[in-house]
Design a protein around this motif. Structure first.
Motif: not given
Lengths: 351, 216
Positions: A277, A311-317, A308-309
């Motif tokens: 991004r 972006v999706t949960g997977k990307e956070v991981e 983090r806000s």
């Protein structure tokens, strides 16, 4: 009559203090201490101009800290005024009556509280087994409400020692815990639930669920998110705006001017590059403390946490596994005496 | 007060302990069963009736006499307000013995025996402790099948002992041995019942005598 000075040797004056054992506080002594404490409390209240009736322990602590300021680091070494029951440790009173007969029936074992506890627990166990037999004889089902094993723990050895006012050995403690475990594992142990709860404690939830903040919207309708980061002594806050052109400002200065070195700018851009991004977000940061690299690292962490806000949960991981969301724990190691630096020793000379 | 203490000593069976048990009771509670021939202790041979299929059978006639003497002695001690300590190192009966001691108002020790409890009492417990005046062994061996240390310690401290001796035990240092089974639950329950009844009886008698004396 004149009193003549008689010379004595130091051997006579020396007393073997250790031979008398740990200090014994009689009941009369403790009562006197409590009276003195209450009187002193009232005097203190008068001194501070407060009402003696409503003078709490916190007021006492504040008053003492004001009247006797101390620069000592150890809190326990500073002057304190507490209730005698907190200062003098609780002690076992005399265990036998006037005729010499001990009060407790297990007195002659030596560890009367511990063994009486074992005795009681075993009795509860027998009770539960008898109840179980009773139910089986009547062909009734044995219920088992799931006790929350994860949320509770047994008392530690030190807590048990405090409870019993007696020293325990590790074997004693482990045997007691095994007996409690056996009791609680029985199907019908709900009958003695109250007794078991005396020896179990709630464990506070250890894992803090990391809460990802939702996006906020400013007056223009643009989504943004704020977060903080730190590295060594640097502290940074970053506000990441959506629908941006990839501009980044630090303390009001553009990053090209604030961070002349390429390495720092790479660090700043890494979270955005990782998520792909780069040209999409605008960032406004403030940073203080630390040096060049530390500030760069702090801003990097702040940006990653803010992203983090968006972006999706997977990307956070993925970010977490890349190490973008972890606070770097490395700080400057202290210099030790007898050495040149933290690790460097003085030059070793053979002679 | 003197009369209170000297009167029971003039009768051979002041507390009438004979009626508490019969030979049939002992037999039903399996008191006569001993260990195998190989476990036999040399000093227990006088008390053994015979040996059937390698298992020793204890002579219940002798057991009756010894039991009567022992119960009479405990009753006298309890009458004179002595401290009685029950000892048994059998894990099965630990709870039962402690309960019995609690019911009588006496003391029990069914746990690991620390070395100096009797011989080093002033340091272990504090100055001015009163030691037990009678020690009752419901099993005179410890968990490793050796004589319990308390037998020797009581003999050292001049404390009389009453003990149930099985065919593998050494009855020498015990003042009032009771040859009998110490392993069956029924036998141990019988002993607990008998001791409890004698002690309670003796204490009641003492309270009655004191009340009678006060009335005068």
């Amino acid at each position: 009559q004149m009193l003549r000075l008689i010379y004595t040797t130091t051997a006579v004056q020396r007393k073997n203090v250790g031979a008398s054992g740990p200090a014994k506080y009689t009941e009369a002594f403790i009562k006197k201490q409590i009276e003195e404490f209450n009187l002193g409390k009232r005097h203190l209240a008068n001194m501070m101009g407060e009402d003696p009736e409503t003078f709490t322990q916190e007021d006492i602590d504040r008053a003492i800290a004001y009247l006797f300021p101390s620069g000592l680091f150890d809190k326990q070494a500073r002057p304190m005024m507490k209730h005698p029951s907190e200062i003098f440790p609780e002690q076992r009173k005399i265990q036998w009556g006037e005729d010499g007969r001990p009060f407790h029936f297990l007195f002659y074992t030596g560890k009367q509280s511990y063994y009486s506890l074992m005795h009681e627990t075993y009795e509860k166990l027998l009770n539960v087994e008898k109840y179980q037999d009773h139910l089986i004889a009547q062909d009734l089902p044995l219920q088992k409400e799931k006790r929350n094993l994860a949320g509770s723990r047994w008392l530690t050895k030190i807590e048990l020692e405090e409870m019993l006012l007696e020293k325990l050995s590790d074997d004693d403690y482990s045997r007691f815990v095994q007996l409690l475990q056996k009791l609680s594992d029985l199907p019908c142990s709900d009958i003695e639930e109250k007794y078991i709860q005396k020896f179990s404690k709630e464990v506070p939830v250890q894992m803090e669920k990391v809460v990802i903040e939702p996006l906020q919207y400013d007056e223009r309708g643009v989504a943004f998110s704020t977060s903080e980061g730190r590295r060594k002594t640097a502290r940074a806050t970053a506000v990441v705006y959506d629908n941006g052109t990839g501009k980044m400002t630090v303390n009001g200065i553009d990053i090209l001017h604030y961070f002349p070195v390429l390495q720092d700018r790479e660090q700043l851009l890494f979270p955005f590059q990782f998520l792909g991004r780069i040209g999409k977000h605008d960032t406004v940061c403030t940073v203080s403390g630390g040096g060049r690299s530390a500030q760069a690292g702090a801003i990097r962490l702040a940006c990653a946490k803010a992203l983090r806000s968006f972006v999706t949960g997977k990307e956070v991981e993925f970010m977490r596994q890349a190490g973008l969301l972890t606070v770097d724990p490395r700080v400057k190691e202290r210099k030790k005496p007898g050495q040149e630096g933290a690790r460097r020793k003085f030059t070793w000379k053979k002679r | 007060d003197d009369k209170l203490l000297s009167e029971p000593l003039s009768h051979p069976d002041f507390f009438n302990v004979k009626e508490l048990f019969t030979l049939k009771d002992l037999f039903d509670a399996r008191v006569h069963l001993g260990h195998k021939k190989g476990c036999r202790h040399r000093f227990m041979e006088p008390y053994i009736f015979g040996c059937r299929l390698d298992q020793d059978i204890i002579d219940l006639e002798q057991t009756m006499q010894h039991l009567q003497l022992a119960l009479n002695f405990t009753a006298h001690i309890a009458y004179r307000k002595g401290i009685i300590l029950f000892i048994s190192r059998k894990r099965q009966f630990c709870h039962l013995v402690e309960r019995t001691a609690q019911a009588c108002g006496e003391y029990a020790h069914t746990r690991y025996w620390q070395g100096g409890l009797l011989t080093n009492a002033h340091i272990q417990f504090g100055a001015g402790v009163r030691l037990p005046d009678l020690i009752v062994f419901l099993s005179s061996l410890n968990n490793v099948f050796q004589p319990h240390v308390a037998i020797r310690d009581a003999a050292k401290m001049n404390i009389p002992t009453v003990g149930v001796v099985d065919t593998n035990c050494n009855p020498s240092l015990i003042t009032y041995p009771i040859p009998g089974n110490d392993d069956s639950p029924s036998a141990v329950e019988l002993y607990c019942k008998l001791f409890r009844m004698t002690i309670i009886r003796a204490k009641d008698k003492r309270r009655q005598s004191e009340a009678v004396e006060e009335l005068r």
